[in-house]
Design a protein around this motif. Sequence first.
Motif, mmCIF file in Angstrom:
data_model
loop_
_atom_site.group_PDB
_atom_site.id
_atom_site.type_symbol
_atom_site.label_atom_id
_atom_site.label_comp_id
_atom_site.label_asym_id
_atom_site.label_seq_id
_atom_site.Cartn_x
_atom_site.Cartn_y
_atom_site.Cartn_z
ATOM 1 N N HIS A 133 3.217 -37.500 41.701
ATOM 2 C CA HIS A 133 3.468 -38.948 41.620
ATOM 3 C C HIS A 133 2.165 -39.689 41.346
ATOM 4 O O HIS A 133 1.099 -39.218 41.725
ATOM 5 C CB HIS A 133 4.077 -39.452 42.936
ATOM 6 N N HIS A 170 10.494 -41.422 46.584
ATOM 7 C CA HIS A 170 10.703 -39.986 46.780
ATOM 8 C C HIS A 170 9.764 -39.417 47.839
ATOM 9 O O HIS A 170 9.983 -38.314 48.327
ATOM 10 C CB HIS A 170 10.481 -39.232 45.469
ATOM 11 N N THR A 176 10.465 -41.511 38.209
ATOM 12 C CA THR A 176 10.450 -42.853 38.805
ATOM 13 C C THR A 176 9.066 -43.481 38.661
ATOM 14 O O THR A 176 8.933 -44.641 38.258
ATOM 15 C CB THR A 176 10.829 -42.778 40.299
HETATM 16 ZN ZN LIG Z 1 7.245 -40.779 42.128
#
Ligand SMILES: [Zn+2]
Length: 262
Positions: free
Chosen positions: A183, A190, A216
């Motif tokens: 990320h 998440h 995302t």
């Molecule tokens: Zn993420």
Amino acid sequence: MATTRKRTPRQHTFVSAGGGAVTPTTGRATGNSGLLRVLAVVMWLLGIGCEVIAVLAVKRPELLDFMPSMWRMVGALVIDLVLVIIGSQCWKKANRISPASRKSPVKFWLWNNLGVIMSVIAFAPFILLLLTDKNADGKTKKIGAVLAVVALVIAGLTSYDFSPVAQEDIDQVCWAAGGSVYHIYEDCYHLDRTEELTVGSVEEAQAAGKDRLCYTCQANYQADMEAQGSEVEDLNDLNGRADDADLDADDLMDLDLIPDAA
Ligand SMILES: [Zn+2]
């Protein structure tokens, strides 16, 4: 990494993938770095133009004879200083948005020291020409030299980047031990189920078995960039092996096909 989502995210603890201390990130600076660099160069060039006027005020006082040459010299040096400082601030801001990589040491050094180099160019030739001028009177030499040296020091100090940022610093990603992706937003939903996050480079994430960037985070990043009218940075460096990604639980949650377990 950055914290821009509106919901209250879970607080995480961080460990560094490389084993060292986790470098605190201040988030991704956004803006038009190209425009800032053009502005910086224009300001620096105008500053050097003022330096030329200051030199002419000493060497050719009969030119531009609209005020006493002493005041022309002082005024030109002061405006020179202001322009150089503005230029260097634009340049430093651009370096925060799109820094140079440590992998190209020459460019990295130049990008972080260009403001200081321009400060020297904007004042040192004037000092040299003034002090070697046999016709200039003592008072002009004294005032001009002191003023220009002080201006050079102020310009150099305000232009120097005391904490330079490298591309690698803002390309840091984070991941949870159990996930299969990494990320760029530590407050990505998440990650709400995970307390401890590992922080490192994309290479380190992939070595830890995290194949690609979370969809995302990718969508949020692109939305942030577009909302701020910034150039959308090529995410290929962060994307990893996006092509051969097969659907896993994280993907299904990205697509809102299954609800978040939290
Ligand atoms: Zn993420």
